[in-house]
Design a protein around this motif. Structure first.
Motif, mmCIF file in Angstrom:
data_model
loop_
_atom_site.group_PDB
_atom_site.id
_atom_site.type_symbol
_atom_site.label_atom_id
_atom_site.label_comp_id
_atom_site.label_asym_id
_atom_site.label_seq_id
_atom_site.Cartn_x
_atom_site.Cartn_y
_atom_site.Cartn_z
ATOM 1 N N PRO A 122 0.834 -1.210 0.000
ATOM 2 C CA PRO A 122 0.000 0.000 0.000
ATOM 3 C C PRO A 122 0.866 1.256 0.000
ATOM 4 C CG PRO A 122 -0.727 -1.551 1.691
ATOM 5 C CD PRO A 122 0.584 -2.055 1.184
ATOM 6 N N ARG A 175 0.287 2.846 4.951
ATOM 7 C CA ARG A 175 -0.109 1.774 5.860
ATOM 8 C C ARG A 175 -0.029 2.287 7.301
ATOM 9 N NH1 ARG A 175 -0.334 -3.761 5.529
ATOM 10 N NH2 ARG A 175 0.929 -3.890 3.647
ATOM 11 N N SER A 192 -5.116 0.972 5.400
ATOM 12 C CA SER A 192 -4.164 1.152 4.310
ATOM 13 C C SER A 192 -4.856 1.851 3.149
ATOM 14 C CB SER A 192 -3.591 -0.194 3.852
ATOM 15 O OG SER A 192 -4.620 -1.046 3.382
#
Length: 293
Positions: free
Chosen positions: A9, A12, A43
């Motif tokens: 991601p 996060r 995320s």
């Protein structure tokens, strides 16, 4: 053969907590603690919009400030592009801020009334010290055009613009560094309803053009439904439910989410509004019954 590693991601947040200590009420008494965040994890992927909804005091704005490294967590971590923002020293953190910017709630209070729009919008570039004055000016004009403002607006002051235009200026300031993530804290709540849709549509257009990711903080379910791919519901510092807006607001499972959805006003043809209209019709004399044309 090795399996491909899933893309990490862009943002996060892991097990984030934030506790504030209040002043003592007695000279030698204990300090009362307020738990603003309680183990929040979420995320945001590249190009994704994630909404955080909840009532005032649920911890939404505290979360936004910690994500922006404007406040420090009591525990937990915020990773942006794999970097722990709260472990960075001031210099690297300033450089990292190029990739994440913030749009604040109040377009009246977030703009310095003594500065021109050119200076306000160009301020992040000045802080990064990586563009000449001419380059800054060209970049300011570029982002003003992207948010629907004219070149001549660069020489004006905030008081010369409406609320919606001021929020466009705030968005232009956030765009000036070409960020990957924009954290928007109640970006339309201070605007008239007629202007809110224009600003939300602008945010959508900018996301398509630049591949932006959004973390959108709001108390308005309609706003997050319009803009977000995923919604997390916060209550008393914790995320109690999350999911796609259509699914979450249609089939809410947590009692708090159900209460939020139930509080949204709905117009029913047979409801109170229709009954009030019927009573007014009964009290209004019919045309020709002693009335003047």
């Amino acid at each position: 053969m090795n399996e491909p590693v899933a893309a990490q991601p862009l943002l996060r947040v892991t097990d984030l907590t934030r506790t504030y200590e209040l002043a003592r009420t007695r000279l030698f008494g204990p300090r009362e603690q307020v738990h603003a965040l309680r183990g929040v994890s979420l995320s945001v992927n590249a190009g994704q919009s994630v909404g955080i909804v909840g009532e005032s005091g649920s911890g939404k704005s505290t979360l936004a400030r910690i994500v922006m490294a404007l406040d420090a967590p009591t525990s937990g971590s915020v990773l942006f592009g794999g970097q722990d923002l709260h472990a960075l020293k001031p210099g690297p953190l300033r450089a990292a801020r190029r990739d994440f910017q913030m749009v604040f709630q109040d377009p009246y209070g977030s703009l310095d009334p003594r500065q021109t729009i050119e200076r306000i919008v160009g301020e992040p570039l000045q802080a990064l010290h990586d563009a000449t004055r001419d380059q800054q000016r060209l970049r300011v004009l570029e982002v003003l055009a992207q948010v629907g403002l004219r070149d001549s607006d660069a020489h004006k002051y905030p008081h010369e613009f409406s609320g919606g235009q001021r929020q466009r200026i705030a968005i232009a300031r956030a765009l000036i560094t070409r960020p990957r993530l924009i954290v928007a804290d109640e970006p339309v709540s201070a605007l008239d309803v007629s202007v809110q849709a224009q600003v939300l549509n602008l945010l959508q257009d900018l996301q398509r053009q630049h591949g932006l990711s959004y973390l959108l903080i709001s108390h308005d379910l309609a706003v997050v439904s319009h803009l977000c791919d995923e919604v997390a519901v916060m209550h008393q510092g914790s995320i109690v439910e999350r999911g796609a807006p259509a699914e979450l607001f249609t089939n809410a499972r947590h009692p708090y989410t159900q209460a939020l959805v139930g509080a949204v006003p709905r117009i029913s043809p047979g409801g109170a509004r229709a009954r009030r209209a019927g009573r007014r019709m009964q009290k209004t004399p019919m045309a020709g019954a002693g009335t003047l044309e």
